[in-house]
Design a protein around this motif. Structure first.
Motif, PDB file in Angstrom:
ATOM      1  N   SER A   9       0.824  -1.206   0.000  1.00 33.22           N
ATOM      2  CA  SER A   9       0.000   0.000   0.000  1.00 33.22           C
ATOM      3  C   SER A   9       0.861   1.261   0.000  1.00 33.22           C
ATOM      4  O   SER A   9       0.504   2.263  -0.624  1.00 33.22           O
ATOM      5  CB  SER A   9      -0.929   0.003   1.219  1.00 33.22           C
ATOM      6  OG  SER A   9      -0.174  -0.002   2.425  1.00 33.22           O
ATOM      7  N   ARG A  10       2.015   1.203   0.689  1.00 34.19           N
ATOM      8  CA  ARG A  10       2.911   2.353   0.695  1.00 34.19           C
ATOM      9  C   ARG A  10       3.483   2.583  -0.702  1.00 34.19           C
ATOM     10  O   ARG A  10       3.574   3.711  -1.173  1.00 34.19           O
ATOM     11  CB  ARG A  10       4.038   2.136   1.700  1.00 34.19           C
ATOM     12  CG  ARG A  10       4.897   3.375   1.920  1.00 34.19           C
ATOM     13  CD  ARG A  10       6.030   3.125   2.892  1.00 34.19           C
ATOM     14  NE  ARG A  10       5.552   2.695   4.202  1.00 34.19           N
ATOM     15  CZ  ARG A  10       5.696   1.472   4.694  1.00 34.19           C
ATOM     16  NH1 ARG A  10       6.333   0.542   3.976  1.00 34.19           N
ATOM     17  NH2 ARG A  10       5.236   1.157   5.874  1.00 34.19           N
ATOM     18  N   GLN A  11       3.874   1.489  -1.382  1.00 34.91           N
ATOM     19  CA  GLN A  11       4.382   1.619  -2.741  1.00 34.91           C
ATOM     20  C   GLN A  11       3.312   2.160  -3.687  1.00 34.91           C
ATOM     21  O   GLN A  11       3.603   3.003  -4.552  1.00 34.91           O
ATOM     22  CB  GLN A  11       4.875   0.259  -3.252  1.00 34.91           C
ATOM     23  CG  GLN A  11       6.199  -0.188  -2.656  1.00 34.91           C
ATOM     24  CD  GLN A  11       6.684  -1.467  -3.291  1.00 34.91           C
ATOM     25  OE1 GLN A  11       5.895  -2.286  -3.759  1.00 34.91           O
ATOM     26  NE2 GLN A  11       7.999  -1.657  -3.317  1.00 34.91           N
ATOM     27  N   ALA A  12       2.074   1.686  -3.499  1.00 34.33           N
ATOM     28  CA  ALA A  12       0.980   2.169  -4.350  1.00 34.33           C
ATOM     29  C   ALA A  12       0.737   3.659  -4.108  1.00 34.33           C
ATOM     30  O   ALA A  12       0.478   4.417  -5.053  1.00 34.33           O
ATOM     31  CB  ALA A  12      -0.293   1.373  -4.059  1.00 34.33           C
ATOM     32  N   ILE A  14       2.960   5.861  -3.111  1.00 33.25           N
ATOM     33  CA  ILE A  14       4.082   6.606  -3.698  1.00 33.25           C
ATOM     34  C   ILE A  14       3.905   6.724  -5.211  1.00 33.25           C
ATOM     35  O   ILE A  14       4.106   7.794  -5.801  1.00 33.25           O
ATOM     36  CB  ILE A  14       5.418   5.923  -3.358  1.00 33.25           C
ATOM     37  CG1 ILE A  14       5.692   6.026  -1.847  1.00 33.25           C
ATOM     38  CG2 ILE A  14       6.562   6.553  -4.147  1.00 33.25           C
ATOM     39  CD1 ILE A  14       6.915   5.254  -1.396  1.00 33.25           C
ATOM     40  N   LYS A  15       3.514   5.610  -5.864  1.00 30.32           N
ATOM     41  CA  LYS A  15       3.306   5.639  -7.308  1.00 30.32           C
ATOM     42  C   LYS A  15       2.182   6.589  -7.688  1.00 30.32           C
ATOM     43  O   LYS A  15       2.272   7.326  -8.677  1.00 30.32           O
ATOM     44  CB  LYS A  15       2.998   4.232  -7.818  1.00 30.32           C
ATOM     45  CG  LYS A  15       4.187   3.285  -7.788  1.00 30.32           C
ATOM     46  CD  LYS A  15       3.808   1.915  -8.340  1.00 30.32           C
ATOM     47  CE  LYS A  15       5.008   0.971  -8.334  1.00 30.32           C
ATOM     48  NZ  LYS A  15       4.646  -0.379  -8.855  1.00 30.32           N
ATOM     49  N   LEU A  16       1.106   6.583  -6.890  1.00 33.20           N
ATOM     50  CA  LEU A  16      -0.025   7.474  -7.160  1.00 33.20           C
ATOM     51  C   LEU A  16       0.382   8.936  -6.994  1.00 33.20           C
ATOM     52  O   LEU A  16       0.029   9.786  -7.831  1.00 33.20           O
ATOM     53  CB  LEU A  16      -1.186   7.139  -6.224  1.00 33.20           C
ATOM     54  CG  LEU A  16      -2.448   8.007  -6.389  1.00 33.20           C
ATOM     55  CD1 LEU A  16      -3.007   7.838  -7.794  1.00 33.20           C
ATOM     56  CD2 LEU A  16      -3.483   7.632  -5.331  1.00 33.20           C
ATOM     57  N   TRP A  18       3.404  10.131  -7.273  1.00 36.46           N
ATOM     58  CA  TRP A  18       4.325  10.451  -8.371  1.00 36.46           C
ATOM     59  C   TRP A  18       3.549  10.715  -9.664  1.00 36.46           C
ATOM     60  O   TRP A  18       3.852  11.656 -10.403  1.00 36.46           O
ATOM     61  CB  TRP A  18       5.300   9.302  -8.566  1.00 36.46           C
ATOM     62  CG  TRP A  18       6.237   9.477  -9.721  1.00 36.46           C
ATOM     63  CD1 TRP A  18       6.224   8.789 -10.891  1.00 36.46           C
ATOM     64  CD2 TRP A  18       7.325  10.391  -9.807  1.00 36.46           C
ATOM     65  NE1 TRP A  18       7.218   9.213 -11.723  1.00 36.46           N
ATOM     66  CE2 TRP A  18       7.918  10.204 -11.084  1.00 36.46           C
ATOM     67  CE3 TRP A  18       7.859  11.342  -8.958  1.00 36.46           C
ATOM     68  CZ2 TRP A  18       9.009  10.941 -11.506  1.00 36.46           C
ATOM     69  CZ3 TRP A  18       8.959  12.078  -9.384  1.00 36.46           C
ATOM     70  CH2 TRP A  18       9.518  11.878 -10.632  1.00 36.46           C
ATOM     71  N   LYS A  19       2.527   9.899  -9.933  1.00 38.21           N
ATOM     72  CA  LYS A  19       1.719  10.076 -11.135  1.00 38.21           C
ATOM     73  C   LYS A  19       0.969  11.403 -11.098  1.00 38.21           C
ATOM     74  O   LYS A  19       0.936  12.137 -12.093  1.00 38.21           O
ATOM     75  CB  LYS A  19       0.726   8.913 -11.255  1.00 38.21           C
ATOM     76  CG  LYS A  19      -0.138   8.977 -12.511  1.00 38.21           C
ATOM     77  CD  LYS A  19      -1.077   7.781 -12.580  1.00 38.21           C
ATOM     78  CE  LYS A  19      -1.957   7.855 -13.835  1.00 38.21           C
ATOM     79  NZ  LYS A  19      -2.891   6.700 -13.908  1.00 38.21           N
ATOM     80  N   LYS A  20       0.379  11.737  -9.948  1.00 39.22           N
ATOM     81  CA  LYS A  20      -0.343  13.002  -9.833  1.00 39.22           C
ATOM     82  C   LYS A  20       0.616  14.188  -9.939  1.00 39.22           C
ATOM     83  O   LYS A  20       0.270  15.222 -10.520  1.00 39.22           O
ATOM     84  CB  LYS A  20      -1.094  13.061  -8.489  1.00 39.22           C
ATOM     85  CG  LYS A  20      -2.291  12.127  -8.418  1.00 39.22           C
ATOM     86  CD  LYS A  20      -3.058  12.322  -7.119  1.00 39.22           C
ATOM     87  CE  LYS A  20      -4.321  11.463  -7.098  1.00 39.22           C
ATOM     88  NZ  LYS A  20      -5.090  11.647  -5.844  1.00 39.22           N
ATOM     89  N   ARG A  22       3.414  14.275 -11.692  1.00 42.22           N
ATOM     90  CA  ARG A  22       3.768  14.432 -13.102  1.00 42.22           C
ATOM     91  C   ARG A  22       2.627  15.076 -13.885  1.00 42.22           C
ATOM     92  O   ARG A  22       2.860  15.916 -14.774  1.00 42.22           O
ATOM     93  CB  ARG A  22       4.103  13.063 -13.699  1.00 42.22           C
ATOM     94  CG  ARG A  22       5.403  12.456 -13.191  1.00 42.22           C
ATOM     95  CD  ARG A  22       5.664  11.107 -13.807  1.00 42.22           C
ATOM     96  NE  ARG A  22       5.776  11.196 -15.264  1.00 42.22           N
ATOM     97  CZ  ARG A  22       5.936  10.133 -16.055  1.00 42.22           C
ATOM     98  NH1 ARG A  22       5.994   8.912 -15.519  1.00 42.22           N
ATOM     99  NH2 ARG A  22       6.044  10.286 -17.347  1.00 42.22           N
TER     100      ARG A  22
END
Length: 288
Positions: A9-12, A14-16, A18-20, A22
């Motif tokens: 969940s922490r990785q998800a 972070i990815k979310l 990062w996507k927002k 960008r």
């Protein structure tokens, strides 16, 4: 299982994030492109100088909200290089703002001497601005002692030191680089001095700051920076002084090269003949 789920969940998250992030940057760049198509070069310069000066004003306001940690300083916060750098940058960006207002709002011929001074001084402002950001995040912020002795005690009193420190130190590098893009190419080529010519200024400023530190030590028997008390020989101080102001000069030279490269490309950009506009900026004519 729970540890694995928390890690996923922490990785998800972070990815979310990062996507927002960008997407936000992409939207911002698209908006800036639309705005720049509607504005002249002089109007863009006015916007940038307004942003830089208002940012420095807010940075100085944040700096004044921080209590003086070194009570014995005879110059108060003026004893700190960060505070003096803020004043230098604020003065520089204020003069740039005044010059832009004179050309874009009041009209008429620009102040030639002020314009030349600002283009010559942009190298010095760049050196100080980049130095302040790099040195803080390279030496001060990673120090556990700094967090234990400065950040945590002040935040326990309700002072948002972490926020203030980032606001005071982080934007300087970005602002001086951003301002380089709105310089006038013909003045960059004629007003910016050689790398060696700026040594005199940094030597003079270094002598001034060394005098301030030594006189403060004479009056208070202390230094504004705790690590200076750990110097065990007189030459340790002089190595520190030479490193600081030598490094500022090196960064100023790097900024000078960046300025010449950016405006050199602007001057020789494709798209037509270079024309002198009424406000003194070099503008490219449209392709025929």
């Amino acid at each position: 299982f729970f540890l694995h789920s928390a890690h996923v969940s922490r990785q998800a998250a972070i990815k979310l994030a990062w996507k927002k992030g960008r997407m936000l940057v992409s939207d911002l760049m698209h908006t800036l492109k639309l705005l720049t198509k509607q504005l002249s070069r002089g109007e863009i310069a006015l916007c940038v100088h307004t942003l830089c000066f208002s940012s420095l004003f807010y940075m100085m306001w944040c700096d004044f909200q921080i209590p003086l940690l070194y009570k014995g300083a005879f110059l108060g916060k003026g004893l700190y290089l960060t505070h003096q750098t803020l004043w230098i940058l604020a003065t520089y960006f204020f003069l740039g703002f005044v010059a832009s207002v004179k050309k874009e709002v009041l009209g008429g011929k620009p102040w030639a001497q002020l314009e030349r001074f600002l283009h010559w001084g942009s190298v010095m402002a760049g050196g100080f601005g980049i130095f302040k950001t790099i040195m803080f995040y390279a030496l001060v912020w990673p120090s556990p002692a700094y967090h234990e002795n400065v950040i945590k005690p002040q935040e326990a009193k309700g002072i948002p030191m972490t926020y203030f420190m980032h606001v005071i130190h982080a934007p300087s590098l970005v602002l001086v680089l951003l301002e380089a893009f709105v310089k006038q190419p013909h003045l960059v080529q004629s007003a910016v001095g050689s790398a060696v010519s700026y040594i005199k200024f940094f030597v003079a400023f270094g002598c001034w700051y060394i005098f301030v530190l030594r006189y403060n030590y004479y009056k208070t028997n202390g230094y504004p920076y705790p690590f200076m008390s750990e110097f065990t020989a007189w030459w340790h101080h002089w190595v520190f002084y030479c490193f600081c102001f030598g490094f500022i000069w090196v960064l100023a030279c790097v900024h000078r090269s960046f300025l010449l490269v950016v405006q050199g490309k602007s001057k020789g950009a494709k798209g037509g003949e270079t024309l002198r506009s009424r406000d003194g900026y070099n503008l490219r004519s449209k392709d025929k």
